[in-house]
Design an enzyme around this catalytic site. Structure first.
Site, mmCIF file in Angstrom:
data_model
loop_
_atom_site.group_PDB
_atom_site.id
_atom_site.type_symbol
_atom_site.label_atom_id
_atom_site.label_comp_id
_atom_site.label_asym_id
_atom_site.label_seq_id
_atom_site.Cartn_x
_atom_site.Cartn_y
_atom_site.Cartn_z
ATOM 1 N N HIS A 193 37.835 42.921 42.012
ATOM 2 C CA HIS A 193 36.337 42.699 42.802
ATOM 3 C C HIS A 193 35.187 42.301 42.138
ATOM 4 C CE1 HIS A 193 38.777 41.663 46.311
ATOM 5 N NE2 HIS A 193 37.740 41.190 46.551
ATOM 6 N N HIS B 122 37.533 50.949 48.101
ATOM 7 C CA HIS B 122 37.586 51.461 46.518
ATOM 8 C C HIS B 122 36.103 52.450 46.720
ATOM 9 C CE1 HIS B 122 39.591 48.324 44.118
ATOM 10 N NE2 HIS B 122 39.323 47.560 44.834
#
Length: 224
Positions: A139, A188
Protein backbone atom coordinates in the site's frame (compact mmCIF):
# COMPACT_ATOMS: atom_id res chain seq x y z
CA UNK A 1 23.67 21.45 -37.87
CA UNK A 2 25.39 21.39 -34.47
CA UNK A 3 23.32 19.98 -31.63
CA UNK A 4 22.64 22.37 -28.80
CA UNK A 5 23.42 21.21 -25.24
CA UNK A 6 20.61 20.55 -22.81
CA UNK A 7 19.70 23.45 -20.55
CA UNK A 8 21.45 23.66 -17.19
CA UNK A 9 18.07 23.48 -15.42
CA UNK A 10 17.22 20.23 -17.20
CA UNK A 11 20.59 18.66 -16.38
CA UNK A 12 20.34 19.78 -12.75
CA UNK A 13 16.89 18.18 -12.44
CA UNK A 14 18.24 14.92 -13.84
CA UNK A 15 21.10 14.91 -11.37
CA UNK A 16 18.77 15.71 -8.48
CA UNK A 17 16.45 12.82 -9.30
CA UNK A 18 19.38 10.38 -9.56
CA UNK A 19 20.78 11.63 -6.23
CA UNK A 20 17.35 11.10 -4.65
CA UNK A 21 17.22 7.58 -6.13
CA UNK A 22 20.67 6.77 -4.74
CA UNK A 23 19.91 8.11 -1.27
CA UNK A 24 16.56 6.28 -1.18
CA UNK A 25 18.16 3.02 -2.29
CA UNK A 26 20.81 3.30 0.42
CA UNK A 27 18.06 4.05 2.95
CA UNK A 28 16.09 0.98 1.84
CA UNK A 29 19.15 -1.26 2.07
CA UNK A 30 19.84 -0.03 5.61
CA UNK A 31 16.21 -0.56 6.59
CA UNK A 32 16.25 -4.05 5.07
CA UNK A 33 19.37 -4.93 7.10
CA UNK A 34 17.69 -3.70 10.29
CA UNK A 35 14.54 -5.69 9.51
CA UNK A 36 16.52 -8.84 8.71
CA UNK A 37 18.43 -8.53 11.97
CA UNK A 38 15.23 -7.80 13.92
CA UNK A 39 16.78 -4.59 15.22
CA UNK A 40 13.57 -2.57 14.73
CA UNK A 41 11.15 -4.84 16.59
CA UNK A 42 10.98 -2.73 19.76
CA UNK A 43 10.59 0.49 17.80
CA UNK A 44 7.89 -1.07 15.61
CA UNK A 45 5.94 -2.36 18.60
CA UNK A 46 6.16 0.99 20.42
CA UNK A 47 4.90 2.96 17.41
CA UNK A 48 2.08 0.48 16.73
CA UNK A 49 0.97 0.68 20.37
CA UNK A 50 1.06 4.50 20.29
CA UNK A 51 -1.00 4.72 17.10
CA UNK A 52 -3.49 2.03 18.13
CA UNK A 53 -4.05 3.74 21.49
CA UNK A 54 -6.01 6.30 19.43
CA UNK A 55 -8.45 3.59 18.33
CA UNK A 56 -11.97 4.94 17.80
CA UNK A 57 -14.85 3.69 15.61
CA UNK A 58 -14.71 6.81 13.42
CA UNK A 59 -10.93 6.59 13.02
CA UNK A 60 -11.27 2.91 12.17
CA UNK A 61 -13.74 3.71 9.40
CA UNK A 62 -11.41 6.40 8.04
CA UNK A 63 -8.44 4.02 8.18
CA UNK A 64 -10.39 1.30 6.36
CA UNK A 65 -11.39 3.84 3.69
CA UNK A 66 -7.83 5.08 3.24
CA UNK A 67 -6.56 1.53 3.11
CA UNK A 68 -9.09 0.74 0.39
CA UNK A 69 -8.04 3.79 -1.64
CA UNK A 70 -4.44 2.59 -1.50
CA UNK A 71 -5.25 -0.99 -2.53
CA UNK A 72 -4.65 -2.47 -5.97
CA UNK A 73 -8.03 -2.07 -7.68
CA UNK A 74 -8.63 1.61 -6.79
CA UNK A 75 -5.06 2.49 -7.78
CA UNK A 76 -5.53 0.73 -11.12
CA UNK A 77 -8.83 2.57 -11.66
CA UNK A 78 -7.31 5.95 -10.76
CA UNK A 79 -4.35 5.25 -13.05
CA UNK A 80 -6.67 4.45 -15.97
CA UNK A 81 -8.65 7.65 -15.34
CA UNK A 82 -5.45 9.73 -15.33
CA UNK A 83 -4.26 8.00 -18.52
CA UNK A 84 -7.51 8.73 -20.34
CA UNK A 85 -7.60 12.37 -19.21
CA UNK A 86 -3.91 12.90 -20.01
CA UNK A 87 -4.30 11.57 -23.53
CA UNK A 88 -7.58 13.30 -24.35
CA UNK A 89 -6.71 16.68 -22.85
CA UNK A 90 -2.94 16.95 -23.27
CA UNK A 91 -1.98 14.33 -25.88
CA UNK A 92 1.21 13.68 -23.91
CA UNK A 93 2.03 10.06 -24.65
CA UNK A 94 5.41 10.07 -22.91
CA UNK A 95 3.76 11.17 -19.67
CA UNK A 96 1.39 8.21 -19.97
CA UNK A 97 4.32 5.86 -20.48
CA UNK A 98 6.00 7.30 -17.37
CA UNK A 99 2.84 6.91 -15.31
CA UNK A 100 2.35 3.28 -16.36
CA UNK A 101 6.03 2.49 -15.85
CA UNK A 102 6.07 3.91 -12.33
CA UNK A 103 2.82 2.31 -11.12
CA UNK A 104 3.24 -1.08 -12.81
CA UNK A 105 6.95 -1.32 -12.08
CA UNK A 106 6.40 -0.44 -8.42
CA UNK A 107 3.82 -3.21 -8.11
CA UNK A 108 6.16 -5.80 -9.63
CA UNK A 109 9.06 -4.58 -7.49
CA UNK A 110 6.94 -4.90 -4.34
CA UNK A 111 6.01 -8.47 -5.20
CA UNK A 112 9.65 -9.42 -5.76
CA UNK A 113 10.80 -7.74 -2.54
CA UNK A 114 8.08 -9.41 -0.48
CA UNK A 115 9.03 -12.81 -1.87
CA UNK A 116 12.64 -12.05 -1.06
CA UNK A 117 12.11 -11.01 2.56
CA UNK A 118 9.01 -13.07 3.47
CA UNK A 119 8.42 -11.11 6.66
CA UNK A 120 5.34 -12.16 8.62
CA UNK A 121 2.72 -9.53 9.39
CA UNK A 122 2.32 -8.20 12.94
CA UNK A 123 -0.10 -10.03 15.20
CA UNK A 124 -0.32 -7.57 18.08
CA UNK A 125 -3.82 -6.22 17.46
CA UNK A 126 -5.39 -6.49 14.02
CA UNK A 127 -8.54 -4.59 13.15
CA UNK A 128 -8.80 -6.30 9.74
CA UNK A 129 -7.60 -9.63 8.46
CA UNK A 130 -5.22 -9.89 5.53
CA UNK A 131 -2.81 -12.45 4.12
CA UNK A 132 0.56 -12.18 2.44
CA UNK A 133 3.98 -10.95 3.50
CA UNK A 134 4.62 -7.69 5.27
CA UNK A 135 7.87 -6.07 4.09
CA UNK A 136 7.80 -3.73 2.28
CA UNK A 137 4.22 -2.48 2.41
CA UNK A 138 2.46 -2.75 -0.94
CA UNK A 139 0.00 0.00 0.00
CA UNK A 140 2.77 2.45 0.88
CA UNK A 141 4.64 1.67 -2.35
CA UNK A 142 1.49 2.04 -4.44
CA UNK A 143 0.52 5.30 -2.74
CA UNK A 144 4.00 6.81 -3.03
CA UNK A 145 4.35 5.73 -6.65
CA UNK A 146 0.92 6.86 -7.85
CA UNK A 147 0.58 10.15 -5.96
CA UNK A 148 4.28 10.89 -6.40
CA UNK A 149 4.27 10.53 -10.18
CA UNK A 150 0.89 12.29 -10.41
CA UNK A 151 2.26 15.25 -8.45
CA UNK A 152 5.32 15.36 -10.71
CA UNK A 153 3.23 15.32 -13.90
CA UNK A 154 0.73 17.92 -12.69
CA UNK A 155 3.55 20.12 -11.34
CA UNK A 156 4.74 20.59 -14.92
CA UNK A 157 1.37 22.07 -15.93
CA UNK A 158 0.65 24.29 -12.91
CA UNK A 159 2.12 27.79 -13.42
CA UNK A 160 1.78 29.21 -9.89
CA UNK A 161 4.00 28.32 -6.94
CA UNK A 162 0.96 28.33 -4.66
CA UNK A 163 -0.78 25.73 -6.80
CA UNK A 164 2.34 23.62 -6.95
CA UNK A 165 2.86 23.61 -3.19
CA UNK A 166 -0.80 22.79 -2.63
CA UNK A 167 -0.33 19.85 -4.99
CA UNK A 168 2.70 18.63 -3.03
CA UNK A 169 0.86 18.98 0.29
CA UNK A 170 -2.16 17.01 -0.96
CA UNK A 171 0.04 14.25 -2.38
CA UNK A 172 2.08 14.07 0.84
CA UNK A 173 -1.04 13.89 3.01
CA UNK A 174 -2.46 11.06 0.90
CA UNK A 175 0.80 9.09 0.96
CA UNK A 176 1.29 9.46 4.72
CA UNK A 177 -2.38 8.85 5.55
CA UNK A 178 -2.51 5.60 3.61
CA UNK A 179 0.71 4.41 5.24
CA UNK A 180 -0.43 5.29 8.76
CA UNK A 181 -3.80 3.62 8.15
CA UNK A 182 -1.99 0.31 7.61
CA UNK A 183 -0.22 0.66 10.96
CA UNK A 184 -3.46 1.67 12.69
CA UNK A 185 -5.24 -1.40 11.30
CA UNK A 186 -2.47 -3.62 12.63
CA UNK A 187 -1.49 -5.18 9.29
CA UNK A 188 1.95 -3.56 8.89
CA UNK A 189 4.93 -2.59 10.97
CA UNK A 190 6.11 1.03 10.71
CA UNK A 191 9.35 -0.30 9.19
CA UNK A 192 7.24 -1.93 6.44
CA UNK A 193 5.78 1.47 5.61
CA UNK A 194 9.11 3.28 5.64
CA UNK A 195 10.71 0.51 3.59
CA UNK A 196 7.88 0.81 1.06
CA UNK A 197 8.33 4.56 0.79
CA UNK A 198 12.08 4.22 0.23
CA UNK A 199 11.70 1.47 -2.37
CA UNK A 200 9.01 3.39 -4.25
CA UNK A 201 11.00 6.63 -4.07
CA UNK A 202 14.00 4.85 -5.58
CA UNK A 203 11.95 3.51 -8.48
CA UNK A 204 10.07 6.78 -9.03
CA UNK A 205 13.23 8.90 -9.01
CA UNK A 206 15.02 6.57 -11.45
CA UNK A 207 12.15 6.71 -13.94
CA UNK A 208 11.65 10.46 -13.57
CA UNK A 209 15.37 10.98 -14.13
CA UNK A 210 15.23 8.87 -17.29
CA UNK A 211 12.13 10.77 -18.43
CA UNK A 212 13.82 14.14 -17.86
CA UNK A 213 16.86 12.95 -19.80
CA UNK A 214 14.76 11.76 -22.72
CA UNK A 215 12.66 14.93 -22.83
CA UNK A 216 15.80 17.05 -22.65
CA UNK A 217 17.30 15.23 -25.63
CA UNK A 218 14.02 15.61 -27.54
CA UNK A 219 14.00 19.36 -26.89
CA UNK A 220 17.58 19.65 -28.14
CA UNK A 221 16.73 17.66 -31.27
CA UNK A 222 13.71 19.86 -31.99
CA UNK A 223 15.83 23.04 -31.67
CA UNK A 224 18.67 21.73 -33.85
Amino acid sequence: MTKQPQSKVSVDRQRLTYYIALISMIGFILMAILVRGEHVNEMDSAIIAWIQNMEHPILTQIAVGLSFIGSRDPVILLTIIVIVLSYRLLKHRMEIVLLIGVVLGSSILNLLLKLGFQRARPDLHRLVEITGYSFPSGHSMAAFSFYGVLAYLLWRHIPSNTGRWMLVIIATVMILSIGISRIYLGVHYPSDILGGYLAACTWLALLVGSYERRMGKRAVHERS
